[in-house]
Design a protein around this motif. Sequence first.
Motif, mmCIF file in Angstrom:
data_model
loop_
_atom_site.group_PDB
_atom_site.id
_atom_site.type_symbol
_atom_site.label_atom_id
_atom_site.label_comp_id
_atom_site.label_asym_id
_atom_site.label_seq_id
_atom_site.Cartn_x
_atom_site.Cartn_y
_atom_site.Cartn_z
ATOM 1 N N LEU A 1 89.710 102.036 66.583
ATOM 2 C CA LEU A 1 89.288 102.359 65.228
ATOM 3 C C LEU A 1 87.767 102.363 65.172
ATOM 4 N N SER A 2 87.235 103.215 64.307
ATOM 5 C CA SER A 2 85.797 103.211 64.103
ATOM 6 C C SER A 2 85.409 101.986 63.288
ATOM 7 N N PRO A 3 84.173 101.533 63.380
ATOM 8 C CA PRO A 3 83.737 100.401 62.547
ATOM 9 C C PRO A 3 83.938 100.647 61.055
ATOM 10 N N ASN A 4 83.737 101.886 60.593
ATOM 11 C CA ASN A 4 83.940 102.171 59.168
ATOM 12 C C ASN A 4 85.399 101.989 58.768
ATOM 13 N N ALA A 5 86.325 102.367 59.661
ATOM 14 C CA ALA A 5 87.743 102.169 59.373
ATOM 15 C C ALA A 5 88.087 100.682 59.346
ATOM 16 N N ILE A 6 87.494 99.914 60.254
ATOM 17 C CA ILE A 6 87.705 98.462 60.259
ATOM 18 C C ILE A 6 87.189 97.850 58.965
ATOM 19 N N LEU A 7 86.035 98.315 58.513
ATOM 20 C CA LEU A 7 85.473 97.836 57.248
ATOM 21 C C LEU A 7 86.438 98.113 56.097
ATOM 22 N N ALA A 8 87.003 99.303 56.047
ATOM 23 C CA ALA A 8 87.950 99.647 54.983
ATOM 24 C C ALA A 8 89.191 98.765 55.047
ATOM 25 N N LEU A 9 89.681 98.497 56.268
ATOM 26 C CA LEU A 9 90.884 97.689 56.420
ATOM 27 C C LEU A 9 90.681 96.255 55.930
ATOM 28 N N VAL A 10 89.588 95.631 56.339
ATOM 29 C CA VAL A 10 89.400 94.219 55.980
ATOM 30 C C VAL A 10 89.026 94.057 54.508
ATOM 31 N N SER A 11 88.553 95.125 53.875
ATOM 32 C CA SER A 11 88.180 95.036 52.463
ATOM 33 C C SER A 11 89.398 94.790 51.576
ATOM 34 N N VAL A 12 90.562 95.279 51.985
ATOM 35 C CA VAL A 12 91.767 95.136 51.163
ATOM 36 C C VAL A 12 92.179 93.671 51.013
ATOM 37 N N PRO A 13 92.378 92.912 52.100
ATOM 38 C CA PRO A 13 92.746 91.498 51.913
ATOM 39 C C PRO A 13 91.647 90.673 51.253
ATOM 40 N N ILE A 14 90.381 91.027 51.498
ATOM 41 C CA ILE A 14 89.291 90.312 50.823
ATOM 42 C C ILE A 14 89.420 90.457 49.309
ATOM 43 N N PHE A 15 89.685 91.674 48.862
ATOM 44 C CA PHE A 15 89.813 91.932 47.425
ATOM 45 C C PHE A 15 91.001 91.170 46.836
ATOM 46 N N ILE A 16 92.127 91.166 47.548
ATOM 47 C CA ILE A 16 93.322 90.485 47.041
ATOM 48 C C ILE A 16 93.071 88.981 46.919
ATOM 49 N N GLY A 17 92.450 88.382 47.951
ATOM 50 C CA GLY A 17 92.179 86.953 47.913
ATOM 51 C C GLY A 17 91.194 86.574 46.822
ATOM 52 N N ALA A 18 90.162 87.403 46.635
ATOM 53 C CA ALA A 18 89.172 87.128 45.584
ATOM 54 C C ALA A 18 89.777 87.296 44.207
ATOM 55 N N LEU A 19 90.684 88.256 44.052
ATOM 56 C CA LEU A 19 91.337 88.497 42.768
ATOM 57 C C LEU A 19 92.085 87.245 42.306
ATOM 58 N N ASP A 20 92.740 86.566 43.238
ATOM 59 C CA ASP A 20 93.521 85.387 42.866
ATOM 60 C C ASP A 20 92.650 84.176 42.547
ATOM 61 N N LEU A 21 91.377 84.248 42.876
ATOM 62 C CA LEU A 21 90.481 83.145 42.535
ATOM 63 C C LEU A 21 90.364 82.975 41.027
ATOM 64 N N THR A 22 90.351 84.077 40.281
ATOM 65 C CA THR A 22 90.140 84.012 38.829
ATOM 66 C C THR A 22 91.328 84.501 38.017
ATOM 67 N N VAL A 23 92.336 85.116 38.656
ATOM 68 C CA VAL A 23 93.449 85.674 37.883
ATOM 69 C C VAL A 23 94.190 84.585 37.127
ATOM 70 N N ILE A 24 94.217 83.373 37.665
ATOM 71 C CA ILE A 24 94.993 82.303 37.054
ATOM 72 C C ILE A 24 94.444 81.904 35.691
ATOM 73 N N SER A 25 93.124 82.045 35.481
ATOM 74 C CA SER A 25 92.538 81.635 34.205
ATOM 75 C C SER A 25 93.076 82.474 33.057
ATOM 76 N N ALA A 26 93.430 83.745 33.335
ATOM 77 C CA ALA A 26 93.943 84.617 32.283
ATOM 78 C C ALA A 26 95.395 84.297 31.943
ATOM 79 N N VAL A 27 96.157 83.812 32.912
ATOM 80 C CA VAL A 27 97.584 83.559 32.679
ATOM 81 C C VAL A 27 97.883 82.089 32.423
ATOM 82 N N LEU A 28 96.850 81.245 32.435
ATOM 83 C CA LEU A 28 97.069 79.803 32.287
ATOM 84 C C LEU A 28 97.748 79.443 30.958
ATOM 85 N N PRO A 29 97.327 80.025 29.823
ATOM 86 C CA PRO A 29 98.035 79.682 28.571
ATOM 87 C C PRO A 29 99.521 80.023 28.616
ATOM 88 N N ALA A 30 99.860 81.209 29.140
ATOM 89 C CA ALA A 30 101.267 81.593 29.241
ATOM 90 C C ALA A 30 102.013 80.677 30.207
#
Length: 554
Positions: free
Chosen positions: A13-42
């Motif tokens: 894979l090219s480095p740019n393709a590797i960059l695109a691949l690893v960006s997906v799990p990074i985004f998912i993990g970061a999303l869960d850092l703050t998603v809980i604050s919105a659903v905490l009352p429910a």
Amino acid sequence: MNTKQTAPGAGRLSPNAILALVSVPIFIGALDLTVISAVLPALMADLGIPAQTGLNDAAWMVSGYLLAYTISMTFMGRVSDIWGRQRVLLLGLAIFMLGSIWVALAPGWPAQLVQWLLRRTLHLRPDSGFLKLYVLIAGRVVQAFGAGALVPVSMALIGDVFPAQQRAVPLGIIAGVDTAGWVLGHLYGGVMVQYFAWPVLFWLNVPLAGAALLVLARWLPAGRPQPRGMRFDWGGALLVSLMLVALNLGLNTGADAAPGSPMPTVAAAFSPGWLLVAGGALLAFVLVEWRSAQPLLNLGAFRNRAFSAATLLNLLLGFCLMVGLVSVPLYINTVTTIMQRLEPQRAALLTGYLLSAFTLPMALAAIGGGWVAQRAGNRAAALLGCALGAAGLLAMSRWQVQHSAAIHALFTQGPRGLLGQAQLQQGAAFVTGSLLLAGSGLGLTLAPITTTVVDAVPEGERGSAAALVIIMRLIGMSVSVSAMTTYGLERSHALLLAGTAGMQLADFAAQVQVLVNSTTQVIDEMALIAALVCALALPIAAALQRRTAPGTAE
């Protein structure tokens, strides 16, 4: 782009393709850092936990994730130096998936199993709602241990596959994706909980992370084989974990009001015992690492002036970043005090808009900072970012009462209110513009700081160095939220007492105006403190190298 082949299999894979691949799990993990604050009352309502008595426990859904996330970073980056980037990324994703399943199922059979075990072994009968909450928190901790590995290992991987002259932009993209994830977590959670039950958010993580795991397992380069004789520094990992836990507890516990006082005091906002434990653990960590043949963090890297400057710079900018994140909700919740009871949704919406004016430019500027660093050098990009950040924070310190009145009139009287449309637009534009400037400036610094740290160490130490980048920023944010919250509470309390002295209790409108004035003044002062800290970072940014020079000291 020209690429550097550094590892067996990297040519698949090219480095740019590797960059695109690893960006997906990074985004998912970061999303869960703050998603809980919105659903905490429910979530609390679903578990039957009253907000009055259970909010402190429920807050560990957020703080427990952040703490485990940080601890995971401290050693998983180093594990990737020894074991290989691909293996650690796959392990992190697998742990994150397991934690997501745990959280989604927690109120069901996992909580029932724990309750059965407690009854059979310890003869305890805990409250059902709180037991489910504690099982949920444990699942969040497991999630965070997996997610915490993703960012530093990905940064180290980018350092492996991109040549030094081309690292700044991809590292800026990694920083931008990570920032965008935790920025959008609130919005994502708030929208999803309107249509789905809260466990659905965690079930969605499973196919997304699973798909990323399969693709990375198939296409990501395996990396260099483990060098013979390399060992993991368990003593250093335990000491730095103890230091982070104690620091978190020392800064964020004990903030109860003193007897007879409605407000926390400075002394009450800190726990000296835990802070002493944190200081002792840090000292022991330095001694152990200095003597270790294979340390968790090579302290010799601090002899590199640019490496040391980048580390300190990130600590200071983390402090400034948190001031911006805290100021906006406090500002909106105060200037819309009257409307809170009538239309709280509008206040929440405005808070979201203004926070977006701070955080979204920061995510985009992280990529722009990489572009500037790649062309003009890390020093120029960091100096520009610090200067713009200081200017934006200084502008935030001018959020005076006329701007508060403009926002309040927008809610109460519409654009044809007493202040007139032009003044409303001027006040709102000033608030938004200052946030945009501050966020853009802080974002510009992310890529040059990361590039400096990654370039300053050999390939076999990039994982631990990349982890240090994020850890120092998080420590700066923790110190900021503790110190500024304490300062803000005490200062606003003093201003309120002075402003309402001799005022009649029936004069509600005057009391509200004093509240708006005092809180706006405190926010001005907090922003001014952050602007001074950002200005202090300028001479430190000047110590960064002009151009990238991997593995060398100036």
